[in-house]
Structure formats: C-alpha cells, structure tokens
Design an enzyme around this catalytic site. Structure first.
Site, PDB file in Angstrom:
ATOM      1  N   VAL A 231      -9.686   1.589  -3.439  1.00 22.85           N
ATOM      2  CA  VAL A 231      -9.093   0.277  -3.171  1.00 22.85           C
ATOM      3  C   VAL A 231      -8.091   0.317  -2.020  1.00 22.85           C
ATOM      4  CG1 VAL A 231      -9.422  -0.480  -5.546  1.00 22.85           C
ATOM      5  CG2 VAL A 231      -7.293   0.656  -4.912  1.00 22.85           C
ATOM      6  N   GLU A 232      -7.804  -0.869  -1.482  1.00 15.02           N
ATOM      7  CA  GLU A 232      -6.846  -1.079  -0.390  1.00 15.02           C
ATOM      8  C   GLU A 232      -7.090  -0.129   0.777  1.00 15.02           C
ATOM      9  OE1 GLU A 232      -2.782  -1.874  -1.171  1.00 15.02           O
ATOM     10  OE2 GLU A 232      -3.174  -2.883  -3.067  1.00 15.02           O
ATOM     11  N   GLY A 233      -8.327  -0.075   1.223  1.00 15.06           N
ATOM     12  CA  GLY A 233      -8.719   0.817   2.309  1.00 15.06           C
ATOM     13  C   GLY A 233      -9.319   2.070   1.726  1.00 15.06           C
TER      14      GLY A 233
ATOM     15  N   ARG B 229       0.827  -1.201   0.000  1.00 14.35           N
ATOM     16  CA  ARG B 229       0.000   0.000   0.000  1.00 14.35           C
ATOM     17  C   ARG B 229       0.864   1.254   0.000  1.00 14.35           C
ATOM     18  NH1 ARG B 229      -4.377  -0.196   4.451  1.00 14.35           N
ATOM     19  NH2 ARG B 229      -2.572   0.014   5.806  1.00 14.35           N
TER      20      ARG B 229
END
Length: 814
Positions: free
Chosen positions: A496-498, A374
């Site tokens: 995305v990704e949080g 991330r």
C-alpha cells in the site's frame, strides 16, 4: 624538482576541489601558485599567460555564457526528460531535509546531532499510559481476526470516546493535536498487539479527509466535519485506487463533469461523478467518502479550462448513488477495507475540498500531504510489530529447549535472531528520525519513501525470521500465537501507499535525484524559463560539485576516509568517516548517471533502484548514529549500533558494485570503478561474533533489550501473548539456578522439564525450600504455556460447517 612541482600542483587542485573553494578564489590561488613557482625558478613565468587565458573566460560572465554556458544550455534543453504535470507536482511537493545533506556528498554531522530530540508532552504520555494501554488490553487479536473479522463493538466505542481517530486534528476542533512522534508511539504500541487495531487507528490519522480538510478545506467544511471526525461521529475513508490505476494513481479513470443539476429541490451548480474504487480502508463502514477523480468542465461553468484535472471531494455516503458496504478479505487480517462505486452521482460543487477554487488541485493536495502520512503510519506499524516480535522471539528462544539447551544458544538460531534485533533497532531509529523532521515543519517526500520501503521490507524479513525460529509455535493459530497474523499480513504494508517495487525502482532516486540534488531542479527550472543567466551560475556550481565529489571519492577511497571530519572520537568515529566516503560516492554516481543516461534514466529502473539503495542505507546508518547519540551513547547498545551501521555500509557498497557491474557504458563504469574503489571493496556484513552478541541481548532482561522494546504493550494480560512470554522469561530465568543446583546435588544433567515434579521431589529430599519450590512450579506453568499451541473443535474453525448427507436407510429385499 619539476616532477615534484607538478605533483604539488595536482595536489593543490585536488585540495581546492575537495574543500569546494569558489571558482574565483581558486583561480586567484592557482595564479599566485604559478607565479610563486616562476619566482622560485621551477616554472617559466610565461606559464601564467596560458593559465590566465584559460581562467579569464571562466571568471568573466559574459564571455563564459557565450562560449560555454549557452551551447550547454541548448543541449540541456534538448535532452531534458519530459515531465508530466503529476510528476512535476510530486517533485515540487514537500521539502528536502537530512536526505539532502546525504545526497550532496558532504554531510554535516553536527547539524544532524543538533536536531532536537522529540519528547512526549505530559498529555501525550498520559494518553499512552491510559487509553492506549486500555485499548491494548481490550484487544483480543484472535477474536478480531478469526471470530469477528472486525474490532468488537466495545473497542470501536472506546476508540471513538477517547478520540483515537483525532490525533492529527487540532484542539480547536476537538482533536488531540498530537505531535508526529506521539502518533508514531501510539501506532507502534497498538501494532504490537493487533495489526487491525493499528491500521484502523492509523488510516484516519494519515492521508484522508481529516488531513486534507485541515490544510485545504473551507471554513464551513472544517467547522462541520472536523469536530464530528474528532468525536468519531463520522468515519472517514479516502478513495484513490481503482482497478485500472494502482501505483499509477495519476491515471485514475474516475470522472466528474461540472454541470447544473437538481439538489434538494433546487437547480445548483455541481458535478456528476462516476467512480469504481477498490482497496479502500474503512470504506465499508464510512459515513463520509473522500474521493479523487478527474474533473472536466465542458461548458466552462467555472470559467476556466475544460480539463481541470484531478480533484478531491468529500461526499456523505448517504448521498443517493453512493455504493459502499461490501468488503475485501486481505490475507486473513480483516480490517475494514472494500470497494466503493458510484454512477452519475450528482453532488454540489461545494463538495470539492477547499471549494470550487481547488478544482483540479487534487494531485498537489495529495502529494503534499502524502509524505507526512506515509512517513508515520506505515513505518510505525511495521516497527511496532517487529519490536514486540523481537522481544517475544528472544524470550521464546531462551525458554524453548532442544537437546537440553535453549535453542537461542544454537548458532543457527542466533543468525536470524540477530537480524531481528538489529532490524528492530534500525527501524525504530529510522521511524523516529523522520518524525524529528516533520515536527520541525518539514514534509520530506523522498525520506518518507525511504522509511516506508525499508521499514516495511525489513519488517517482513524479520517476521519471516521469527517464523523460522518459532516453528510450530508461530504456525498454529490461536489465542497464544503472537506471530502468525503479522506473518500473513506483512505483504499488505509492502503493497500500500506506493508498492515497494515501485518505491525502490522509481520513487526514491527518481524523486531524490531531482529533489535532493543541490542544482538539478533549479537548472531544469532555468531551462524551462529559457533563462541562460541563471543556468550559467548553476552550471559552474554544478561542475565544481562534480569535481569535488570525484576528488573526495578517490581520496576518501584511497585513505578509507581516515582524513575526513567526524563529530566524535569514540567507537563510532570510523562510521562517520565511512559514511562521508559513501556520500561522496553517491553524489558522483548520481551526476555521472544523469549525464550519461539522461532522460533514459527514468526507464533504467534497476540503475535507479541501486542509487536509491545507496541513499537509503546512508539514511539508515545516520539514523542509527543519531539514535545512539540521543539515548546517551550507552556502550551496552554498541552491538546493535555496530550491527546496524555495518549492515548498511555493506549493503551500500554492494549496491555500488552491482551498479558499476551493470552500468551500460563500460568505459565510464571502468573509470568510476577506479575512482570509487581505488583499493577495492572493504565493508563486510556483521560477523558471526557480532551476531552472537546481538542475539544474546534479546534472550535475557537488560536495559538494552528494554530500549529495543520501548513503549510496547508488555503487560501479561489474558490476550497478550507477548506480555505472557515476557513474564515467562522472568520465571524461567529465576528457576534456572535452582535447577542447576539440584542437578549438581544429584550429580545428574536433568532436562529442564517437569519442573513441578522436580520441585516436589527436591523439596522432599531437603534440597530446596518452599519458596524455591514455588519458583520451579511457576516456571513450569509459564514454560508449558509458552511452548504449547492451541487446538480446536472442528466446528470452531468452519465459517460454514459442512453438512454431512443423511444416511440412506437400506431396504432389504423381500
């Protein structure tokens, strides 16, 4: 004299707190000071008696524990917020790096500047100059997004051949084993050309089978899969998100049951899996599926608990029952992304990544690796896109003229153009600094959340600003459009990704308050372990920490930081001092918020978000100062440095003010306001004058502009509109003095159009020579190419052309 002595004592107390002198040494100094005042006849010597009575319990551990620490310990255990297993694993995962200094109220700026600046190896530089350059040349983003909805086969083959999917895989398995910094540079360059290209390369090099196998895989799994992944023989995907669990990934409903089953004609120990996943990048074409699910062992065949928890397995997509192939269609940026399903799919127990011993360890595996991915992939993709857009928009603003002047000279255009330039500089600084930490072996979970949120958020805002500037040029899709797909696809990175709302409201401060605080995590561990002895030591360090930050906040607010230390005496000196003040403010606000709100702070998301905003802005400002120092403190870059830091200071102070305006305990809010803003607010957003300087940087070739666009693909190749705009900018600037001279000779203010006709006429009149005429002709070609947009035959735009009904022949009545 009595009043002066009392004031002097208060100042002494403040100095002890300010400099964080230990409790024992502070007690000795206070006793000596009081004795000296007694000897001088200013105070009665008897004052030593009550002072000693007060200080002895604080310094005598058994008495301190029984009288103070034990009651506080019991109260702390009662109010300590409950923490789920997944929350604990998320907090325990990763490490704390520079953000920890910022959180503690007294940043060590020398430590920041001593972090080694990463350099590309000769191999990494050759990869950027060779294969990456060629991949950029091969990419035709309009063809990819509109015609193919995928990368062309020859580009897929090229990426596999040159091991683009193996940047994180170690060389012993055939990978490239590039540094985090090199990965970031590769993704930034690709992103400036095609978002789909950058996503396709970025995802396998982020959180996924390759990363998980290297950290947790068995030797057999590594030896089998990693060489195949490195060669592109296997295409991986990782399936975590489901319809019922998006941001709340720990609540995934997908299941696995340990059981015996038939596998290749034999009865083996395995798992029967059922899943329904969506939004999985590369799933439609994957050959190997990384899968997260909740594993249970009702018959205790593994010999442990029944409910094992989240587990990660690696499953060939040819396994009977695995469903892949269908695609989602994300915002006209059609990278390979889609659902995957499976019902009662039986696989051997050895398919668990790391083998049976890693059953139930999936969440820890994910959060430990997530911070690295991330912190690199999403920030790099957003940053690379904005860097290229910044150069292209600046060039367009100079080339495009309205009312006989470049639109970039209009104040209305300068405002968003300055934001684009400033954000490009700040984002690159932030995205680079986190790679320093990763290369030092850190796994900065909180910092990765900060960088992910702010790079994607600022990236989206910059793309919107660029669209406002370019207007129709940015709106009309086609081969010459450098902006529209980035504009359409910006929400993808936000989500995305949080998702960014979750990241800002819960993750940055929610994890940062515990992870970055010097004492809270250890205090919670002591409470959990019922260890009052450890808690006692931590408690009084914590009290001193709060007292120090209270004094530092008030004093630095009163003096506007003028007395605080700074590593430099140049034009950036005051910025370090302002950040010293804000760091103390953040530390104080954090401790008070946790003390007043307790466990309910988890639910007060807007309070948490604002505290996270302060920490984030401190990081962004320090990243800018670090970049300026690493790049040799070029004075020409100061407008960008001023813009980046001033913007961060203003936003941090605004977040503090908003927090105090909305703090639920109004009495505490009032007291905090006095301590933090003793002379009011002082920071201003970047001025119009500064915006003018920053916007100007993007509109003419110069060294600072080149540093903004460092590493991007700027070759004026056929399918690279950014590179063609760069070429056009040079052509137009070369023609400008010739045009002005002709205007002066003719005594007319001629428009900067039809330069080819102007060249012909001026050459005939002897006003210019052939070389100058050629410059004007080339500039006109470049100018028209830059401002014109694409158009199409109707059939080129329709995926399913409308079939008009055949005309019915009229039958005339007899």
């Amino acid at each position: 004299m009595m009043i002066l002595s009392i004031l002097a004592t208060v100042v002494l107390l403040g100095a002890l707190f300010y400099h964080r002198v230990s409790l024992f040494i502070s007690s000795l100094i206070l006793l000596a000071w009081t004795a000296a005042l007694g000897v001088a006849g200013l105070w009665s010597a008897w004052v030593l008696v009550p002072l000693a009575i007060i200080l002895v319990p604080f310094n005598f551990a058994p008495m301190r524990k029984s009288m103070i620490s034990a009651p506080v310990f019991r109260g702390f255990r009662k109010v300590m917020p409950p923490m789920s297993r997944t929350e604990k694993e998320a907090i325990d995962a990763g490490t704390t790096w520079w953000e920890g200094d910022l959180f503690q109220g007294k940043p060590d700026w020398k430590k920041l500047h001593n972090y080694p600046q990463p350099r590309l190896t000769a191999e990494e530089q050759a990869f950027l100059d060779g294969p990456v350059e060629e991949a950029c040349r091969m990419a035709n983003d309009f063809q990819i997004t509109h015609e193919l909805a995928d990368l062309p086969p020859e580009l897929w083959a090229y990426l596999k051949e040159h091991r683009f999917f193996a940047m994180i895989i170690k060389k012993e398995y055939g990978g490239l084993e590039f540094s985090a910094y090199a990965q970031s540079r590769v993704l930034q360059k690709l992103s400036g050309v095609s978002g789909i290209l950058a996503i396709t390369v970025g995802v396998p090099n982020s959180l996924g089978p390759g990363e998980l196998l290297q950290h947790y895989g068995t030797d057999e799994q590594k030896d089998h899969y990693l060489p195949r992944l490195a060669r592109g023989q296997e295409i991986p995907c990782f399936a975590l998100t489901s319809p019922e669990a998006g941001s709340d990934a720990g609540a995934i409903p997908d299941t696995g049951i340990v059981c015996m089953g038939e596998w290749q004609g034999q009865q083996v120990l395995g798992m029967r899996l059922t899943w329904n996943k969506r939004y999985i990048t590369l799933a439609p074409i994957a050959t190997v599926l990384g899968l997260a699910f909740k594993l249970s062992d009702p018959e205790k065949l593994l010999g442990g608990a029944e409910d094992l928890g989240i587990t990660c397995a690696l499953i060939p997509t040819t396994t009977p029952g695995v469903e892949i192939g269908r695609r989602h269609f994300p915002l006209n940026v059609p990278f390979q992304n889609g659902p995957t399903l499976g019902k009662d799919v039986f696989v051997p127990i050895d398919y668990i990544i790391g083998g049976p011993k890693m059953a139930g360890q999936g969440w820890r595996m994910l959060v430990e690796c997530l911070s690295v991915g991330r912190g690199i992939t999403l920030p790099s993709n957003s940053t690379g896109g904005v860097k290229s857009v910044a150069l292209a928009t600046g060039a367009y603003a100079h080339i495009r003229r309205q009312f006989k002047i470049s639109i970039g000279k209009m104040e209305g255009i300068e405002e968003p153009l300055a934001r684009i330039a400033g954000n490009a500089y700040v984002m690159d600084a932030a995205a680079s600094l986190i790679t320093y930490g990763i290369m030092l072996g850190e796994k900065p979970a909180v910092l990765s959340a900060i960088v992910k949120y702010h790079c994607t958020h600022r990236g989206q805002q910059s793309i919107i600003d660029a669209m406002d500037i370019t207007g129709g040029k940015g709106i009309m899709l086609g081969q010459s459009n450098f902006l529209a797909r980035a504009y359409q696809g910006a929400p993808i990175a936000i989500t995305v990704e949080g998702a960014n709302i979750l990241t800002r409201s819960m993750m940055i401060f929610g994890q940062g308050a515990i992870r970055c605080h010097p004492y809270v995590l250890e205090e919670m561990e002591a409470a959990k372990n019922n260890d009052v002895n450890v808690f006692d030591k931590l408690l009084f360090k914590h009290i001193g920490h709060v007292g120090s930050n209270k004094v530092r906040s008030f004093w630095l607010g009163l003096t506007r930081g003028l007395t605080s230390s700074t590593p430099t005496g140049d034009a950036t000196k005051r910025y370090y001092q302002h950040l010293n003040r804000l760091s103390a403010n953040l530390a104080l606000l954090s401790d008070v918020s946790m003390a007043v709100l307790g466990g309910s702070l988890k639910r007060r998301e807007r309070i948490s978000a604002r505290l996270g905003d302060i920490l984030s802005q401190l990081y962004l400002a320090s990243a800018v100062l670090k970049r300026y120092d690493d790049e040799g403190r070029n004075e020409a870059d100061l407008p960008l440095v001023h813009w980046g830091v001033q913007d961060a200071l203003y936003q941090a102070e605004q977040a503090m003010d908003d927090l105090l305006q909305n703090f639920p305990n109004r009495v505490v809010a009032g007291l905090l306001n006095v301590v933090i803003f003793p002379t009011g607010r002082h920071y201003l957003a970047p001025s119009d004058k500064l915006d003018h300087k920053v916007a100007k940087i993007l509109q003419v070739p110069n060294a600072t502009r080149s540093r903004i666009g460092r590493g991007q693909y700027l070759t004026p190749s056929e399918h690279n509109p950014v590179g063609l705009l760069e070429e056009a900018l040079v052509d137009v600037i070369a023609a400008d003095p010739i045009h002005q001279r002709i205007c002066k000779e003719l005594g007319k203010n001629l428009p900067f159009t039809r330069l080819d006709e102007l060249a012909h006429n001026a050459l005939a009149k002897g006003l210019i020579d052939k070389d100058e005429a050629a410059i004007l002709v080339k500039a006109e070609e470049s100018r028209l190419r830059s401002i014109n947009v694409d158009d199409f035959d109707p059939e080129e735009l329709a995926t399913k052309p409308v079939k008009l009904p055949e005309k019915v022949r009229k039958v005339e009545a007899a």
